[in-house]
Every structure is written in C-alpha cells, then in structure tokens.
Design an enzyme around this catalytic site. Structure first.
Site, mmCIF file in Angstrom:
data_model
loop_
_atom_site.group_PDB
_atom_site.id
_atom_site.type_symbol
_atom_site.label_atom_id
_atom_site.label_comp_id
_atom_site.label_asym_id
_atom_site.label_seq_id
_atom_site.Cartn_x
_atom_site.Cartn_y
_atom_site.Cartn_z
ATOM 1 N N ASN A 53 -11.361 3.007 11.351
ATOM 2 C CA ASN A 53 -10.204 2.916 12.242
ATOM 3 C C ASN A 53 -10.098 4.224 13.013
ATOM 4 O O ASN A 53 -9.773 5.253 12.427
ATOM 5 C CB ASN A 53 -8.919 2.718 11.439
ATOM 6 N N GLY A 67 -2.429 10.481 0.551
ATOM 7 C CA GLY A 67 -2.636 11.279 -0.649
ATOM 8 C C GLY A 67 -3.777 10.811 -1.525
ATOM 9 O O GLY A 67 -4.292 9.695 -1.385
ATOM 10 N N GLU A 68 -4.157 11.691 -2.430
ATOM 11 C CA GLU A 68 -5.220 11.409 -3.394
ATOM 12 C C GLU A 68 -4.543 11.230 -4.766
ATOM 13 O O GLU A 68 -4.109 12.202 -5.383
ATOM 14 C CB GLU A 68 -6.216 12.584 -3.387
ATOM 15 N N SER A 99 -13.840 5.599 -3.212
ATOM 16 C CA SER A 99 -14.208 5.747 -1.799
ATOM 17 C C SER A 99 -15.573 6.403 -1.715
ATOM 18 O O SER A 99 -15.693 7.623 -1.671
ATOM 19 C CB SER A 99 -13.163 6.607 -1.070
ATOM 20 N N CYS A 113 -2.528 15.457 2.106
ATOM 21 C CA CYS A 113 -3.660 15.421 1.169
ATOM 22 C C CYS A 113 -4.542 16.624 1.483
ATOM 23 O O CYS A 113 -4.707 16.984 2.650
ATOM 24 C CB CYS A 113 -4.476 14.138 1.370
ATOM 25 N N CYS A 171 -11.178 14.953 3.855
ATOM 26 C CA CYS A 171 -12.184 14.054 4.415
ATOM 27 C C CYS A 171 -12.065 14.112 5.940
ATOM 28 O O CYS A 171 -10.982 14.007 6.495
ATOM 29 C CB CYS A 171 -11.985 12.633 3.898
ATOM 30 N N ASN A 200 -18.250 5.631 0.608
ATOM 31 C CA ASN A 200 -18.330 5.945 2.049
ATOM 32 C C ASN A 200 -19.658 6.457 2.595
ATOM 33 O O ASN A 200 -19.802 6.600 3.810
ATOM 34 C CB ASN A 200 -17.246 6.947 2.457
ATOM 35 N N CYS A 260 0.873 -1.167 0.000
ATOM 36 C CA CYS A 260 0.000 0.000 0.000
ATOM 37 C C CYS A 260 0.916 1.224 0.000
ATOM 38 O O CYS A 260 1.685 1.421 0.933
ATOM 39 C CB CYS A 260 -0.869 -0.062 1.259
ATOM 40 N N CYS A 309 -10.308 11.225 8.159
ATOM 41 C CA CYS A 309 -9.017 10.668 7.730
ATOM 42 C C CYS A 309 -7.848 11.409 8.364
ATOM 43 O O CYS A 309 -7.817 12.633 8.390
ATOM 44 C CB CYS A 309 -8.942 10.739 6.208
#
Ligand code: SAH
Ligand code: SF4
Length: 351
Positions: A292, A161-162, A216, A112, A116, A218, A105, A119
């Site tokens: 999380n 990051g995006e 995403s 970023c 959001c 969500n 990952c 996050c």
C-alpha cells in the site's frame, strides 16, 4: 482524588481492589463479568449488582474507553477509528466488516521503533506502549458501537506498533479477551502480528495459551530483508524460521506468514520459489499483501500480473495462500498505513 479505571484489569486485580474497599471479593468477580462479558461500562446499568455496591463503585472507580475523535468510512464499509488517549496521544483501529465474520485491527503502541522502511507507522518513531485499558478500550469501544456479539468477530494486532515490544500489556489484554468469564473469544480468533522478535517469540512458547501468530516475513533473503526491515540484522531469516518451527504442534499449524509485495524488491519469481523453500515443513498460511503506497516513501505496488504470477508459484507448490482484497485504502486504513503524524507536535500540558 482521581477514580481508578477498571478497564484492562484482570479478575484478580479487580477482586483485590474490591476487597481493599471493604467489599467481598466475589463481588469483584461479578463486576469483572459485567464489564467484559456484558460490555457494561456504566455502574448504574449493572442492575445485577446491589444498589449500595454500585454507589460505592461510583465513588471509587470508572470504566473508561478512549474517546473516539474521528471515524472515517471507506467505500467498502471499512471504518477507521481515531482514538484520543488520556495524555492527548492518538492511536488508530480499523473495523473490517465481512460476510462471515468481522475483523478488528487494533494498535499496541503509539508509533513504532522497529523502523521498517516501507511502513508509515515507522515514520512516527515510538512514542509509548499502550496500556491494557487502551488496548482493550479500542475493542470495547468498537464492539459496543457496532453492537457486535461474541464469536462474531476476530481481533488482529496489526494496527500501529509492534505487539511483541509491548508483550506484558498485550498478553494481559489477550488473557482477558479469551477468558470465558471475560470477553470469551476463542484464542484462535486473536492474532498477533510481529516483525520477528525472536527472544519474545521464545518466551511466548512457554505460555500456556497463546494467540495465533502472524510473522511479517516480507522478504526471502537476508540481504533484502535487512534492507527493508533493519531488525533482520539481529535476528535473520534462518533464526526466525527455526523459532517458528519450535512452536508446539497445534499452534504451529496455524502460523501465518505475511508477505508484503513491493515492486522490484520482493516480488520476483525467485522470491516466490525461495519463499516456498523457507516454509517447507511448517504448514503455513501465506498472506500476500500488495504494498500500500505511502506518501513520501519510495516503494510501489507490483502490477496485478506480477502479483498473480507470484501467487501462482505458491499455489503450484501447495502453499496455502490468501490475498485479502485491500480494504479501506481510500481512507488510509490498510496495512502499514496507520500513523497519526500530527502528534509529532508536542502535546500541550492539560490539552
Ligand atoms: N508491527 C507488526 C504489526 C503491525 S504491521 C508487524 O510488523 O507485523 C502489520 C502488517 O502490515 C505487517 O505485516 C507489515 O509488514 C505490513 N505493512 C506495513 N506497511 C505496509 C504497507 N505500506 N503496505 C502493505 N503492508 C504493510
Ligand atoms: Fe513497526 Fe510493524 Fe511497521 Fe515494522 S511494519 S515499523 S514492526 S508497525
């Protein structure tokens, strides 16, 4: 004079550089192969190249990966890597070992700016885009350290990051990753996760080859989605889903929808039913991600019972759903927990 880093360069770019130093272009091709296919970063070890060519290369170039400054291992074997970049910034990547295949990952930006609310990376704001050498550098460093062989691992752009905000560099890296003469991964083994930048998704549809997509999503109403993902104000759910439907049939089949379950916000039975409706006709895969928790953020993970009930509604409606065991959460390596916040302090010159 600073020697140029060849990592991150395409075959054409390497060939042009080799020609510029008075060597035959085919040697650039060989060099490209040594770096990406053989994972060889030391010119001295590239014994298939002539000695004189290697000496010349050493004068002009380097092949450098970012330095690993910290490794944290979770109880389940997940490893979080902290990389120090040339300018002293840091990014994180995560290695997730699994029985059938490993997953890397990786990050696409330092921080970023999508904002959001749930996050941790968002807390950093955007510091800068990663260059191809820094994106591929994360892969190369981990692949070499773990001794991974081609075809045995997948790559997901789900770190910091995006990715679609750094489209050019992410796509350059992707092309090298899937190039049969490069790192020769199948394009099905590379996944880009995005919060949903519709114009960039449309641009991606024009590409000859593109990676797997993970969206995403969500949330299932614009009101809720906007409240946790401010970009939804610009590109709402309907537009996002319509754009997903425009993807050519083969890749469209593999679109994954990430759905972060946040207690009391996105986890109701109504949400599950709306999600089923939104996904109609898309042949989607849903990745349910129990939230999380992050320090300082007001969100919580739903109970196990709630998660199971939500999941069951999807299953009953024939939606392919999977829920990965949360990996690496004891080292804050799980989804949306990557943020090296110390770097908010300005980095001293030359540090
Ligand atoms: N910027 C991209 C990729 C990085 S985030 C994107 O947003 O898709 C990767 C995934 O982690 C996204 O699906 C995001 O919704 C999710 N995520 C972010 N914070 C999280 C958290 N605290 N708990 C669980 N998932 C989270
Ligand atoms: Fe950025 Fe993705 Fe985090 Fe949103 S979830 S702030 S897009 S990294």
């Amino acid at each position: 004079m600073k020697r140029k880093n060849l990592l991150g360069m395409s075959q054409d770019e390497i060939m042009a550089l080799i020609e510029a130093i008075g060597e035959k272009p085919f040697r650039g091709k060989q060099l490209y192969h040594q770096i990406y296919e053989r994972h060889e970063l030391d010119f001295d070890q590239m014994t298939e190249l002539s000695k004189s060519f290697r000496a010349r290369l050493k004068e002009e170039f380097v092949v450098l990966v970012p330095q690993v400054t910290r490794r944290s291992e979770a109880a389940d074997g997940t490893l979080k890597y902290l990389f120090r970049l040339e300018d002293g910034r840091h990014v994180e990547a995560v290695f997730i070992p699994e029985a059938d295949r490993d997953t890397l990952c990786i990050s696409s930006q330092v921080g970023c700016n999508v904002g959001c609310r749930f996050c941790m990376t968002a807390q950093m704001g955007l510091i800068r885009n990663l260059k191809p050498e820094e994106i591929l550098g994360q892969v190369m460093a981990i692949v070499k350290e773990r001794g991974l062989v081609r075809g045995s691992y997948s790559i997901v752009f789900m770190g910091m990051g995006e990715p679609l905000q750094n489209y050019k560099n992410v796509m350059q890296s992707f092309r090298i990753l899937i190039d049969p003469l490069g790192m020769s991964l199948s394009h099905r083994k590379v996944t880009i996760s995005t919060s949903g930048f519709v114009p960039v998704l449309k641009k991606m549809q024009q590409e000859e080859v593109f990676p797997n997509l993970a969206i995403s999503l969500n949330a299932t109403t614009d009101e809720t989605r906007t409240s946790i993902m401010p970009l939804n104000e610009r590109w709402g759910i309907e537009e996002l889903m319509a754009t997903c439907r425009e993807f050519p049939i083969e890749p469209r089949r593999r679109i994954m929808f990430e759905y972060v379950m946040i207690k009391g916000i996105t986890d109701s039975d109504d949400d599950a039913r709306r999600l089923v409706r939104l996904l109609k006709g898309l042949h989607p895969k849903v990745n349910l991600i129990p939230y999380n928790p992050n320090p300082g953020l007001p969100y919580e993970r739903p109970t196990e019972q709630r998660i199971i009930a939500f999941r069951q509604i999807l299953v009953d409606n024939n939606v392919a759903v999977f829920m990965r065991r949360t990996r690496g959460d004891d080292i804050a390596a799980a989804c949306g927990q990557l943020a090296y916040l110390e770097q908010k302090t300005p980095v001293a010159e030359g540090a």
